[in-house]
Structure formats: C-alpha cells, structure tokens
Design a protein around this motif. Structure first.
Motif, PDB file in Angstrom:
ATOM      1  N   ILE A  33       0.859  -1.234   0.033  1.00 11.04           N
ATOM      2  CA  ILE A  33       0.147   0.073   0.121  1.00 11.04           C
ATOM      3  C   ILE A  33       0.933   1.153   0.061  1.00 11.04           C
ATOM      4  O   ILE A  33       2.020   1.223   0.827  1.00 11.04           O
ATOM      5  CB  ILE A  33      -0.936   0.145   0.979  1.00 11.04           C
ATOM      6  N   GLY A  34       0.478   2.454  -0.629  1.00 10.68           N
ATOM      7  CA  GLY A  34       1.162   3.368  -0.799  1.00 10.68           C
ATOM      8  C   GLY A  34       0.724   4.829  -0.672  1.00 10.68           C
ATOM      9  O   GLY A  34      -0.828   4.734  -0.709  1.00 10.68           O
ATOM     10  N   TRP A  35       1.120   5.684  -0.190  1.00 15.15           N
ATOM     11  CA  TRP A  35       0.601   7.070   0.075  1.00 15.15           C
ATOM     12  C   TRP A  35       1.343   8.046  -1.090  1.00 15.15           C
ATOM     13  O   TRP A  35       2.435   7.897  -0.988  1.00 15.15           O
ATOM     14  CB  TRP A  35       0.720   7.695   1.357  1.00 15.15           C
ATOM     15  N   PHE A  36       0.649   8.637  -1.721  1.00 12.86           N
ATOM     16  CA  PHE A  36       1.275   9.621  -2.946  1.00 12.86           C
ATOM     17  C   PHE A  36       0.338  11.058  -2.762  1.00 12.86           C
ATOM     18  O   PHE A  36      -0.857  11.046  -1.855  1.00 12.86           O
ATOM     19  CB  PHE A  36       0.837   8.948  -4.429  1.00 12.86           C
ATOM     20  N   ARG A  37       1.037  11.851  -3.070  1.00 15.60           N
ATOM     21  CA  ARG A  37       0.456  13.384  -3.312  1.00 15.60           C
ATOM     22  C   ARG A  37       0.805  13.905  -4.397  1.00 15.60           C
ATOM     23  O   ARG A  37       1.591  13.761  -5.010  1.00 15.60           O
ATOM     24  CB  ARG A  37       1.038  13.996  -2.035  1.00 15.60           C
ATOM     25  N   GLN A  38      -0.127  14.980  -4.597  1.00 14.30           N
ATOM     26  CA  GLN A  38       0.058  15.876  -6.044  1.00 14.30           C
ATOM     27  C   GLN A  38      -0.486  17.280  -5.645  1.00 14.30           C
ATOM     28  O   GLN A  38      -1.757  17.433  -4.946  1.00 14.30           O
ATOM     29  CB  GLN A  38      -0.959  15.140  -6.999  1.00 14.30           C
ATOM     30  N   ALA A  39       0.453  18.055  -5.678  1.00 13.55           N
ATOM     31  CA  ALA A  39       0.117  19.593  -5.517  1.00 13.55           C
ATOM     32  C   ALA A  39      -0.073  20.285  -6.687  1.00 13.55           C
ATOM     33  O   ALA A  39       0.328  19.716  -7.777  1.00 13.55           O
ATOM     34  CB  ALA A  39       1.465  20.029  -5.031  1.00 13.55           C
ATOM     35  N   ARG A  97      -2.999   0.871  -4.003  1.00 19.54           N
ATOM     36  CA  ARG A  97      -2.755  -0.599  -3.597  1.00 19.54           C
ATOM     37  C   ARG A  97      -1.937  -1.105  -4.556  1.00 19.54           C
ATOM     38  O   ARG A  97      -2.122  -0.729  -6.065  1.00 19.54           O
ATOM     39  CB  ARG A  97      -4.085  -1.599  -3.921  1.00 19.54           C
ATOM     40  N   GLY A  98      -0.727  -1.489  -4.347  1.00 17.92           N
ATOM     41  CA  GLY A  98       0.143  -2.062  -5.076  1.00 17.92           C
ATOM     42  C   GLY A  98      -0.283  -3.180  -6.069  1.00 17.92           C
ATOM     43  O   GLY A  98      -1.332  -4.017  -5.949  1.00 17.92           O
ATOM     44  N   ILE A  99       0.447  -3.602  -7.126  1.00 18.10           N
ATOM     45  CA  ILE A  99       0.237  -4.704  -8.139  1.00 18.10           C
ATOM     46  C   ILE A  99       0.764  -5.954  -7.432  1.00 18.10           C
ATOM     47  O   ILE A  99       0.465  -6.995  -8.032  1.00 18.10           O
ATOM     48  CB  ILE A  99       0.863  -4.467  -9.422  1.00 18.10           C
ATOM     49  N   ALA A 100       1.590  -5.840  -6.144  1.00 17.87           N
ATOM     50  CA  ALA A 100       1.884  -7.081  -5.805  1.00 17.87           C
ATOM     51  C   ALA A 100       2.339  -6.702  -4.187  1.00 17.87           C
ATOM     52  O   ALA A 100       1.897  -5.563  -3.989  1.00 17.87           O
ATOM     53  CB  ALA A 100       3.127  -7.680  -6.416  1.00 17.87           C
ATOM     54  N   GLY A 101       2.776  -7.808  -3.634  1.00 20.03           N
ATOM     55  CA  GLY A 101       3.171  -7.709  -2.255  1.00 20.03           C
ATOM     56  C   GLY A 101       4.359  -6.537  -1.698  1.00 20.03           C
ATOM     57  O   GLY A 101       4.320  -5.739  -0.826  1.00 20.03           O
TER      58      GLY A 101
END
Length: 123
Positions: A33-39, A97-101
C-alpha cells in the motif's frame, strides 16, 4: 477494490495529521500500500509505501523523520501519520494498492487508487 482516504484538513505549520486509508475488496495483507500526493501544477509523487511481505517501508526524502506509515490488517486500514507539517506538504493525498506485495513506491507500481483527501498546511 475500494480505497477510501480520510483525515485530511487544514493544519498550521508544525502541526500533525493522521490520514487513514480504508481498504475493501481484497486482502490487505497480500498487497503493498502506498501514499502519494499531488500538489497543484506538480506530478504525483510517492510519499511512503509499506510492503505486505515483511512490512518494509519507503519514505520520500522530503518526509523522512516526519511521516510514519503503518497498517492494521484486522481493520483493513493503512495510516499515514504526518508530523512537523510544512506548507510544502500541501497537496491532495492518495492511497493506492500495489500490483503485488512488494513494489517500487512509484505510480506504475500501483493498480488501484482512492479519490484522495486534501491536506492544507497554512497559518
């Protein structure tokens, strides 16, 4: 698959927020799982990711020492604790959500995205 972010808002510089990502439709423990941001006017960037296999984490240099990521598999929720917030942290924050673990913490490593939550750091 559904990812729903919450916890964004307006905070003063130096303050803290905790973002939550509620996941459904898949087994949280099977995927990174990732957190991304966009300004505004900028590309989406990876802020932090956590793998499913060993819980290893990644943090962008700009947030190291200030942000932490954690997952609660029983609650199907991933958290991003953000401390010592700066105006440059202002952005829409997305859970993915990632494409894998285990995947690189980059846009193309993710398969599903939430709609985002706005974080504004301003006095």
């Amino acid at each position: 698959v559904q990812l729903v972010e919450s916890g964004g808002g307006l905070v003063q510089p130096g303050g803290s927020l905790r973002l939550s990502c509620a996941a459904s439709g898949f087994t949280l423990n099977d995927y990174a799982i990732g957190w991304f941001r966009q300004a505004p006017g900028k590309e989406r960037e990876g802020v932090s990711c956590i793998s499913s296999s060993d819980g290893s984490t990644y943090f962008a240099d700009s947030v190291k020492g200030r942000f932490t990521i954690s997952r609660d598999n029983a609650k199907n929720t991933v958290y991003l604790q953000m401390n010592s917030l700066k105006p440059e942290d202002t952005a829409v924050y997305y859970c993915a959500r990632g494409i894998a673990g285990t995947v690189p913490c980059v846009y193309h490593g993710m398969a599903y995205w939430g709609k985002g939550t706005l974080v504004t750091v301003s006095s």
